[in-house]
Design a protein around this motif. Structure first.
Motif, PDB file in Angstrom:
ATOM      1  N   SER A   1     -38.125 -16.619  11.510  1.00  7.08           N
ATOM      2  CA  SER A   1     -38.719 -16.566  10.173  1.00  7.08           C
ATOM      3  C   SER A   1     -40.185 -16.955  10.145  1.00  7.08           C
ATOM      4  O   SER A   1     -40.957 -16.431   9.337  1.00  7.08           O
ATOM      5  N   ARG A   2     -40.594 -17.866  11.005  1.00  8.70           N
ATOM      6  CA  ARG A   2     -41.981 -18.343  10.982  1.00  8.70           C
ATOM      7  C   ARG A   2     -42.926 -17.419  11.732  1.00  8.70           C
ATOM      8  O   ARG A   2     -44.112 -17.715  11.870  1.00  8.70           O
ATOM      9  N   ARG A   3     -42.403 -16.300  12.224  1.00  7.37           N
ATOM     10  CA  ARG A   3     -43.229 -15.386  13.009  1.00  7.37           C
ATOM     11  C   ARG A   3     -43.402 -14.021  12.346  1.00  7.37           C
ATOM     12  O   ARG A   3     -43.912 -13.095  12.962  1.00  7.37           O
ATOM     13  N   THR A   4     -42.946 -13.903  11.088  1.00  4.91           N
ATOM     14  CA  THR A   4     -43.037 -12.601  10.434  1.00  4.91           C
ATOM     15  C   THR A   4     -43.176 -12.799   8.930  1.00  4.91           C
ATOM     16  O   THR A   4     -43.144 -13.923   8.422  1.00  4.91           O
ATOM     17  N   HIS A   5     -43.335 -11.694   8.206  1.00  3.76           N
ATOM     18  CA  HIS A   5     -43.422 -11.719   6.744  1.00  3.76           C
ATOM     19  C   HIS A   5     -42.129 -12.289   6.171  1.00  3.76           C
ATOM     20  O   HIS A   5     -41.040 -12.078   6.706  1.00  3.76           O
ATOM     21  N   GLU A   6     -42.242 -13.015   5.046  1.00  2.31           N
ATOM     22  CA  GLU A   6     -41.061 -13.690   4.513  1.00  2.31           C
ATOM     23  C   GLU A   6     -39.939 -12.724   4.138  1.00  2.31           C
ATOM     24  O   GLU A   6     -38.756 -13.041   4.314  1.00  2.31           O
ATOM     25  N   GLY A   7     -40.294 -11.531   3.638  1.00  6.59           N
ATOM     26  CA  GLY A   7     -39.253 -10.547   3.340  1.00  6.59           C
ATOM     27  C   GLY A   7     -38.656  -9.954   4.593  1.00  6.59           C
ATOM     28  O   GLY A   7     -37.438  -9.752   4.694  1.00  6.59           O
ATOM     29  N   ALA A   8     -39.516  -9.671   5.565  1.00  9.95           N
ATOM     30  CA  ALA A   8     -39.033  -9.136   6.836  1.00  9.95           C
ATOM     31  C   ALA A   8     -38.136 -10.135   7.545  1.00  9.95           C
ATOM     32  O   ALA A   8     -37.222  -9.754   8.287  1.00  9.95           O
ATOM     33  N   ALA A   9     -38.383 -11.421   7.353  1.00 12.87           N
ATOM     34  CA  ALA A   9     -37.559 -12.445   8.001  1.00 12.87           C
ATOM     35  C   ALA A   9     -36.105 -12.341   7.556  1.00 12.87           C
ATOM     36  O   ALA A   9     -35.179 -12.477   8.367  1.00 12.87           O
ATOM     37  N   ILE A  10     -35.898 -12.089   6.263  1.00 11.86           N
ATOM     38  CA  ILE A  10     -34.533 -11.964   5.746  1.00 11.86           C
ATOM     39  C   ILE A  10     -33.868 -10.713   6.313  1.00 11.86           C
ATOM     40  O   ILE A  10     -32.715 -10.746   6.758  1.00 11.86           O
ATOM     41  N   ALA A  11     -34.602  -9.598   6.297  1.00 14.46           N
ATOM     42  CA  ALA A  11     -34.057  -8.352   6.847  1.00 14.46           C
ATOM     43  C   ALA A  11     -33.781  -8.491   8.334  1.00 14.46           C
ATOM     44  O   ALA A  11     -32.776  -7.971   8.839  1.00 14.46           O
ATOM     45  N   SER A  12     -34.651  -9.180   9.061  1.00  9.00           N
ATOM     46  CA  SER A  12     -34.462  -9.359  10.500  1.00  9.00           C
ATOM     47  C   SER A  12     -33.206 -10.162  10.791  1.00  9.00           C
ATOM     48  O   SER A  12     -32.453  -9.850  11.729  1.00  9.00           O
ATOM     49  N   ALA A  13     -32.983 -11.202  10.009  1.00 13.45           N
ATOM     50  CA  ALA A  13     -31.788 -12.022  10.212  1.00 13.45           C
ATOM     51  C   ALA A  13     -30.521 -11.193  10.001  1.00 13.45           C
ATOM     52  O   ALA A  13     -29.553 -11.293  10.773  1.00 13.45           O
ATOM     53  N   ARG A  14     -30.530 -10.372   8.974  1.00 15.49           N
ATOM     54  CA  ARG A  14     -29.366  -9.504   8.710  1.00 15.49           C
ATOM     55  C   ARG A  14     -29.159  -8.507   9.836  1.00 15.49           C
ATOM     56  O   ARG A  14     -28.031  -8.312  10.312  1.00 15.49           O
ATOM     57  N   ALA A  15     -30.240  -7.863  10.285  1.00 17.12           N
ATOM     58  CA  ALA A  15     -30.134  -6.865  11.355  1.00 17.12           C
ATOM     59  C   ALA A  15     -29.669  -7.494  12.660  1.00 17.12           C
ATOM     60  O   ALA A  15     -28.876  -6.902  13.397  1.00 17.12           O
ATOM     61  N   ALA A  16     -30.163  -8.680  12.970  1.00 18.11           N
ATOM     62  CA  ALA A  16     -29.748  -9.358  14.195  1.00 18.11           C
ATOM     63  C   ALA A  16     -28.271  -9.722  14.129  1.00 18.11           C
ATOM     64  O   ALA A  16     -27.537  -9.576  15.119  1.00 18.11           O
ATOM     65  N   TYR A  17     -27.820 -10.181  12.970  1.00 17.42           N
ATOM     66  CA  TYR A  17     -26.414 -10.581  12.835  1.00 17.42           C
ATOM     67  C   TYR A  17     -25.482  -9.390  13.015  1.00 17.42           C
ATOM     68  O   TYR A  17     -24.469  -9.474  13.732  1.00 17.42           O
ATOM     69  N   LEU A  18     -25.809  -8.262  12.389  1.00 12.25           N
ATOM     70  CA  LEU A  18     -24.916  -7.114  12.518  1.00 12.25           C
ATOM     71  C   LEU A  18     -24.879  -6.601  13.949  1.00 12.25           C
ATOM     72  O   LEU A  18     -23.906  -5.958  14.368  1.00 12.25           O
ATOM     73  N   ALA A  19     -25.935  -6.895  14.739  1.00 14.05           N
ATOM     74  CA  ALA A  19     -25.988  -6.433  16.123  1.00 14.05           C
ATOM     75  C   ALA A  19     -25.479  -7.475  17.118  1.00 14.05           C
ATOM     76  O   ALA A  19     -25.647  -7.289  18.321  1.00 14.05           O
ATOM     77  N   GLY A  20     -24.861  -8.556  16.635  1.00 14.16           N
ATOM     78  CA  GLY A  20     -24.187  -9.463  17.545  1.00 14.16           C
ATOM     79  C   GLY A  20     -24.636 -10.902  17.539  1.00 14.16           C
ATOM     80  O   GLY A  20     -23.989 -11.752  18.160  1.00 14.16           O
ATOM     81  N   PHE A  21     -25.754 -11.233  16.873  1.00 18.16           N
ATOM     82  CA  PHE A  21     -26.159 -12.638  16.796  1.00 18.16           C
ATOM     83  C   PHE A  21     -25.120 -13.416  15.996  1.00 18.16           C
ATOM     84  O   PHE A  21     -24.465 -12.871  15.102  1.00 18.16           O
ATOM     85  N   ALA A  22     -24.995 -14.712  16.309  1.00 20.23           N
ATOM     86  CA  ALA A  22     -23.961 -15.526  15.664  1.00 20.23           C
ATOM     87  C   ALA A  22     -24.406 -16.111  14.339  1.00 20.23           C
ATOM     88  O   ALA A  22     -23.585 -16.349  13.450  1.00 20.23           O
ATOM     89  N   SER A  23     -25.716 -16.360  14.190  1.00 21.25           N
ATOM     90  CA  SER A  23     -26.191 -17.057  13.000  1.00 21.25           C
ATOM     91  C   SER A  23     -27.702 -16.911  12.900  1.00 21.25           C
ATOM     92  O   SER A  23     -28.351 -16.337  13.777  1.00 21.25           O
TER      93      SER A  23
END
Length: 427
Positions: free
Chosen positions: A151-173
């Motif tokens: 989250s601290r390395r990207t735009h605040e909106g992109a951070a939320i989308a990135s977290a969702r995309a990472a989770y659907l692709a196998g990240f745990a949290s």
């Protein structure tokens, strides 16, 4: 208004020349994958569909467009009642895509479809790029949990989308609380170096954290001297300490040392979590290290870690009158060729492994018996008809990646596993 100006200037011309209501088909696809990537993962559909159904131009926006000279009054009048009323078919979120895969197909009027280009591409390109990188990292981790913490390395909106995309692709949290609130992604987090530095001693910091979070917490042990930090952590929390985190130095050597020290102190069940500029290549290199989980940030959410998905949105068929028949259209410029006509994509599997993907254009001959359609209906008459849960998407992604041959899943570079063309396939 999340669009490029040229989409509305094109719309203005369509309104003026009477083509606004002509039928049209647009397709989203990637001509190529990033260098070395063998497959891509489709992500963002669950974010995109509600946005498509919700595209509106309010009175203030229309007034601004008029004042800025973007549109004329007839176009402004069109925008005041704008709704997307067409149909969309797409690859399910979490599915694979390859060069040429018709990932998303929009059918509607020329005017309403052209307005969607930037919105479609900004969502799918970003989320698919992150998910494609995350899937590779998940494979490299070989079952060890991954935490998204970019989250601290990207735009605040992109951070939320990135977290969702990472989770659907196998990240745990994720460390991002907004992603937990908005999308239901599990969240995790304990303390940063600042927490240790804020106390008079490392022991005092650890005692405060354990008192607040319990002995199952993760203590960050490398603020000063890592080995001493480990010893202090176990002294304070006892051998039942949940985990330690190391965030600097040679992670393989440091993890080996940490495991020896923890075991010698009786903390044999205390896990070791590693962070610090990780990606699929570093995680692969750490496969033999005694590391129990990873935190990944910068190289997941920034362009250095997820090269662009390079998806484009192209007109492939258009009618010459409202309700009239469609004729294929295609771009022929060098290195940017498109294939005209609406496409239907299919896959074939052997023993659960995907072995080919191809498409048929228009109303061509029926595919062979082993053909499995890839696209599914997602919007009908402007209404979203496809709303799987994020957990369903996550499981679909897991199964899709598992359908690739094992050599294709490894992180070493290579050509795309499949290239999708009409009625044939290449590997």
């Amino acid at each position: 208004m999340l669009t490029d100006r040229y989409e509305l200037t094109m719309l203005a011309a369509f309104v003026r020349d009477g083509r606004a209501d002509h039928p049209a088909v647009f397709e989203t696809f990637a001509r190529r994958l990033p260098e070395g990537r063998r497959y891509g993962v489709v992500a963002g559909l669950g974010r995109l569909l509600p946005l498509l159904a919700d595209v509106r131009f309010d009175a203030d926006e229309v007034a601004w467009l008029l004042d800025a000279g973007v549109v004329d009054e007839p176009t402004a009048d069109y925008l005041r009642s704008f709704r997307f009323t067409g149909d969309v078919d797409a690859y399910p979120e979490g599915d694979l895509y390859f060069p040429g895969s018709p990932v998303l197909t929009v059918r509607g009027t020329l005017a309403e479809s052209v307005v969607l280009e930037t919105l479609v591409l900004s969502v799918l390109n970003h989320d698919s790029a992150v998910a494609s990188a995350a899937a590779r990292m998940s494979t490299a981790a070989a079952g060890r949990p991954l935490v998204e913490m970019g989250s601290r390395r990207t735009h605040e909106g992109a951070a939320i989308a990135s977290a969702r995309a990472a989770y659907l692709a196998g990240f745990a949290s994720t460390s991002n609380l907004a992603a937990g609130l908005r999308h239901g992604v599990p969240t995790t987090g304990t303390a940063a170096h600042a927490f240790v530095l804020a106390h008079a001693s490392e022991a005092a910091a650890f005692a405060s954290q354990v008192a607040s979070q319990g002995v199952g917490t993760t203590l960050l042990v490398d603020t000063y001297d890592t080995e001493q930090g480990i010893r202090t952590a176990v002294e304070v929390a006892g051998p039942g300490l949940g985990a330690i985190r190391i965030d600097s130095g040679d992670l393989a050597d440091t993890a080996a040392m940490a495991r020896r020290v923890l075991d010698s102190l009786g903390a044999r069940d205390t896990r070791i979590v590693a962070t610090s500029d990780l990606d699929e290549y570093v995680i692969t290199a750490l496969a033999d290290a005694p590391i129990d989980g990873y935190g990944v940030g910068t190289r997941l959410v920034t362009g250095s870690g997820h090269p662009t998905a390079s998806m484009v949105y192209k007109l492939v068929a258009v009618g010459d009158r409202p309700g009239g028949p469609l004729r294929p259209v295609a771009k022929r410029s060098h290195d940017k060729i498109s294939v005209g006509g609406a496409k239907r994509a299919y896959r074939a599997y052997e023993d659960g492994v995907v072995v080919r993907e191809w498409y048929r254009v228009g109303d061509g001959p029926d595919p062979e018996p082993d053909a499995v359609p890839v696209q599914v209906p997602v919007v009908r008459a402007g209404r979203v008809v496809h709303e799987p849960s994020l957990e369903d998407v996550r499981e679909h992604c897991r199964a899709a990646v598992a359908s690739l041959p094992e050599p294709v899943r490894v992180v070493s570079g290579g050509a795309p596993y499949l290239t999708v063309t009409e009625g044939r396939w290449d590997r």
